[in-house]
Scaffold this active site. Sequence first.
Site, short mmCIF file in Angstrom:
data_model
loop_
_atom_site.label_atom_id
_atom_site.label_comp_id
_atom_site.label_asym_id
_atom_site.label_seq_id
_atom_site.Cartn_x
_atom_site.Cartn_y
_atom_site.Cartn_z
N HIS A 1 11.60 1.14 17.96
CA HIS A 1 13.05 0.93 17.38
C HIS A 1 13.85 1.89 18.27
O HIS A 1 13.42 3.09 18.57
CB HIS A 1 12.91 1.52 15.98
CG HIS A 1 14.30 1.29 15.33
ND1 HIS A 1 15.30 0.19 15.63
CD2 HIS A 1 14.94 2.08 14.49
CE1 HIS A 1 16.45 0.42 15.05
NE2 HIS A 1 16.22 1.44 14.21
N SER B 1 -3.68 15.85 8.43
CA SER B 1 -3.03 14.66 8.27
C SER B 1 -3.95 13.88 7.37
O SER B 1 -5.22 13.81 7.67
CB SER B 1 -2.53 13.78 9.76
OG SER B 1 -2.42 12.40 9.07
N GLU C 1 15.49 -17.80 -11.81
CA GLU C 1 16.43 -18.30 -11.09
C GLU C 1 16.91 -17.62 -9.82
O GLU C 1 17.11 -18.13 -8.77
CB GLU C 1 17.76 -18.70 -11.92
CG GLU C 1 17.79 -19.89 -13.12
CD GLU C 1 17.31 -21.15 -12.37
OE1 GLU C 1 17.80 -21.36 -11.16
OE2 GLU C 1 17.08 -22.18 -12.89
N GLY D 1 4.49 -3.52 10.17
CA GLY D 1 3.26 -3.56 10.57
C GLY D 1 2.02 -4.30 10.15
O GLY D 1 1.09 -4.61 10.60
N SER E 1 -3.82 10.60 7.31
CA SER E 1 -4.33 9.55 7.91
C SER E 1 -5.33 9.49 8.69
O SER E 1 -6.24 8.71 9.13
CB SER E 1 -3.31 8.93 8.60
OG SER E 1 -1.97 9.04 7.90
N1 LIG Z 1 7.93 0.13 9.27
C1 LIG Z 1 7.68 -1.14 10.19
O1 LIG Z 1 6.93 -1.84 9.99
C2 LIG Z 1 8.49 -1.02 11.38
C3 LIG Z 1 8.70 -2.29 12.02
C4 LIG Z 1 9.43 -2.20 13.25
C5 LIG Z 1 9.84 -0.99 13.95
N2 LIG Z 1 9.26 0.26 13.29
C6 LIG Z 1 9.68 1.57 14.16
O2 LIG Z 1 8.32 2.09 14.07
C7 LIG Z 1 8.39 3.54 14.10
C8 LIG Z 1 7.51 4.15 13.01
O3 LIG Z 1 8.18 3.75 11.58
P1 LIG Z 1 6.91 3.36 10.46
O4 LIG Z 1 7.54 2.80 9.40
O5 LIG Z 1 5.43 2.99 11.03
O6 LIG Z 1 6.46 5.01 10.26
P2 LIG Z 1 5.78 5.74 8.87
O7 LIG Z 1 4.95 4.47 8.37
O8 LIG Z 1 6.85 6.27 8.06
O9 LIG Z 1 4.98 6.70 9.95
C9 LIG Z 1 4.09 7.54 9.11
C10 LIG Z 1 3.40 8.32 10.12
O10 LIG Z 1 4.09 9.31 10.87
C11 LIG Z 1 3.56 10.47 10.78
N3 LIG Z 1 4.52 11.85 10.69
C12 LIG Z 1 5.68 11.66 9.77
N4 LIG Z 1 6.02 12.91 10.06
C13 LIG Z 1 5.52 13.54 10.84
C14 LIG Z 1 5.68 14.57 11.68
N5 LIG Z 1 6.66 15.57 11.18
N6 LIG Z 1 5.21 15.19 12.76
C15 LIG Z 1 4.42 14.09 13.07
N7 LIG Z 1 3.82 13.15 12.86
C16 LIG Z 1 4.60 12.77 11.45
C17 LIG Z 1 2.77 10.49 9.58
O11 LIG Z 1 1.81 11.35 9.65
P3 LIG Z 1 0.80 11.84 8.50
O12 LIG Z 1 -0.30 10.86 8.36
O13 LIG Z 1 0.36 13.27 8.88
O14 LIG Z 1 1.52 11.80 7.13
C18 LIG Z 1 2.17 9.03 9.44
O15 LIG Z 1 0.88 9.05 10.31
C19 LIG Z 1 9.79 3.89 13.61
O16 LIG Z 1 10.51 3.94 14.89
C20 LIG Z 1 10.29 2.53 13.02
O17 LIG Z 1 11.69 2.42 13.21
C21 LIG Z 1 8.89 0.13 11.99
#
Ligand SMILES: NC(=O)c1ccc[n+]([C@@H]2O[C@H](COP(=O)([O-])OP(=O)(O)OC[C@H]3O[C@@H](n4cnc5c(N)ncnc54)[C@H](OP(=O)(O)O)[C@@H]3O)[C@@H](O)[C@H]2O)c1
Length: 324
Positions: free
Chosen positions: A106, A50, A225, A132, A52
């Site tokens: 979520h 990863s 606007e 986030g 990250s």
């Molecule tokens: N975006 C928001 O601020 C927000 C707000 C409220 C609720 N949520 C909820 O929070 C949750 C996470 O959303 P997010 O937007 O934070 O997600 P995100 O940023 O897209 O998450 C990315 C992370 O998920 C990992 N990942 C992606 N595919 C994977 C896989 N196949 N196996 C294991 N890890 C994997 C990635 O790993 P790598 O580092 O290896 O790529 C990365 O660390 C969701 O349920 C979303 O609905 C999000």
Amino acid sequence: MDLLKDADIDPAPLAGKRVAILGYGNQGRAQALNLHDSGIDVVVGLRGGSGSANEAQAAGLQVDLIENAVRSADVVMMLAPDEIHAALYREIEPHLREGAALGFSHGLSVRFGLLRARPDLDVYLIAPKGPGTALRSLYTEGKGMIALWAVEQDATGHAREIALAYGRAIGCARAGLIASSFAEEAEADLFNEQAVVWGGVPELLIAGFDTLVAGGVSPEVAYLECVGELHLIAELIEARGIAGMREVISNTAELGAFLGGKRIVDASVRRRMAEVLAEVREGRFAEELSQEEASGYSRLESARAQARETKLEETYRKLSGEDQ
Ligand SMILES: NC(=O)c1ccc[n+]([C@@H]2O[C@H](COP(=O)([O-])OP(=O)(O)OC[C@H]3O[C@@H](n4cnc5c(N)ncnc54)[C@H](OP(=O)(O)O)[C@@H]3O)[C@@H](O)[C@H]2O)c1
């Protein structure tokens, strides 16, 4: 409405417990750092290789492979993208401790049956109502972001107290935790994304810009606007509510809004909003999301590319100085 704040919530249910955060994206990063700063034992679970991992380690967090992180944890938070939850749950299920708590931010994957948690697990929701990045910056400023909470499965009899202690530890109870359900949170969130703030509002801005430009107004003036004023109204609504916002704008703007707003957002718009809500509840959007993931996100990628090529974006780049 029951708005639970820090003082209403016992932090003890998380004391001495280990929390595994799966994913270090938008929410994963913010929640892991907030938990860490609240004194919780956190491990970030990531897949091998990863990109990250270095960033999380540099931020002072412990990082491990997903499987190891899950095995070591009492509480596991699913913070990978929603469309991945089904596959990720299948991967971690054999490693989840008996009676562990499984958390979500979520409700989609649980509400629409993309996964079914083992009966011995507690299943809870803490859904911060914002991105986030803001969850983290508010926490570091000593503030919090309001969140919805829910329990879907209470296997141990302690799911409620763990959910609330979790919401407190990521700082959300500084602003307040509101009781909801996985279904309510998922349906309202998906509806809003399509019909209101994330889907409807940008399309309204684009349609307004295009109408002015087609009517001979310069793109720069049309942009200022129709798009440039959005943050002003957002700030006013946040500070004063919609009625309060109307009281502080000029009589000219207020009369224009009164005459024009309901003409644009008329009964036909409300009918289509009701259609969107019904489709969300039937699970049609959840199916679309799964198909999008299966297709390698091809539709999203072409939509992103097209959006960058519009006159409106060209004007944005000019006005923001991005083109210089
Ligand atoms: N975006 C928001 O601020 C927000 C707000 C409220 C609720 N949520 C909820 O929070 C949750 C996470 O959303 P997010 O937007 O934070 O997600 P995100 O940023 O897209 O998450 C990315 C992370 O998920 C990992 N990942 C992606 N595919 C994977 C896989 N196949 N196996 C294991 N890890 C994997 C990635 O790993 P790598 O580092 O290896 O790529 C990365 O660390 C969701 O349920 C979303 O609905 C999000």
